[in-house]
Design a protein around this motif. Structure first.
Motif, short mmCIF file in Angstrom:
data_model
loop_
_atom_site.label_atom_id
_atom_site.label_comp_id
_atom_site.label_asym_id
_atom_site.label_seq_id
_atom_site.Cartn_x
_atom_site.Cartn_y
_atom_site.Cartn_z
N ASN A 233 -89.39 -15.66 92.99
CA ASN A 233 -88.13 -15.98 92.30
C ASN A 233 -88.06 -17.45 91.95
N VAL A 234 -88.47 -18.31 92.88
CA VAL A 234 -88.46 -19.75 92.63
C VAL A 234 -89.45 -20.09 91.51
N GLN A 235 -90.63 -19.51 91.56
CA GLN A 235 -91.63 -19.77 90.52
C GLN A 235 -91.14 -19.31 89.16
N ASP A 236 -90.53 -18.13 89.09
CA ASP A 236 -90.01 -17.62 87.82
C ASP A 236 -88.93 -18.54 87.27
N LYS A 237 -88.03 -18.98 88.14
CA LYS A 237 -86.94 -19.86 87.72
C LYS A 237 -87.50 -21.20 87.25
N PHE A 238 -88.47 -21.74 87.98
CA PHE A 238 -89.10 -23.00 87.59
C PHE A 238 -89.77 -22.87 86.23
N GLN A 239 -90.48 -21.77 86.01
CA GLN A 239 -91.15 -21.56 84.72
C GLN A 239 -90.13 -21.46 83.59
N SER A 240 -89.04 -20.77 83.85
CA SER A 240 -87.99 -20.63 82.84
C SER A 240 -87.39 -21.99 82.49
N MET A 241 -87.09 -22.78 83.50
CA MET A 241 -86.53 -24.11 83.25
C MET A 241 -87.54 -25.01 82.55
N SER A 242 -88.80 -24.93 82.93
CA SER A 242 -89.84 -25.72 82.27
C SER A 242 -89.93 -25.36 80.80
N ASP A 243 -89.89 -24.07 80.50
CA ASP A 243 -89.94 -23.62 79.11
C ASP A 243 -88.74 -24.14 78.33
N GLN A 244 -87.55 -24.11 78.95
CA GLN A 244 -86.35 -24.61 78.28
C GLN A 244 -86.46 -26.10 78.00
N ILE A 245 -86.97 -26.85 78.96
CA ILE A 245 -87.11 -28.30 78.78
C ILE A 245 -88.10 -28.60 77.66
#
Length: 84
Positions: free
Chosen positions: A40-52
């Motif tokens: 879950n943490v990895q998925d959220k981090f990837q999502s935020m990275s993509d948004q940035i």
């Protein structure tokens, strides 16, 4: 930025509620539980990275458009721009 903070707070609350409801009973359950949290943490981090990255790309495009507009205005005004 506030949107990101509220999203993180929401996730923290969700993970806390999961932790209080699902105490692992043995090593296998603990392993699965930890893997789930890490995923879950990895998925959220990837999502935020993509948004940035998307926002940085958008900002770069806007800056390019602004530079072109300024160059066009300077050309119309008869002002020579300095070469880069």
């Amino acid at each position: 930025m506030a949107e990101l903070k509220s999203e993180l707070d929401s996730d923290a609350d969700q993970n806390y509620s999961l932790a209080s409801n699902a105490d692992p009973k043995n090593m296998q359950e603990l392993t699965i539980y930890v893997q789930s949290i890490l995923q879950n943490v990895q998925d959220k981090f990837q999502s935020m990275s993509d948004q940035i990255i998307t926002r940085i790309d958008d900002m770069g495009n806007r800056i390019d458009d602004l530079e072109k507009s300024i160059g066009d205005l300077m050309q119309q005004a008869g002002v020579e721009g300095q070469e880069k």
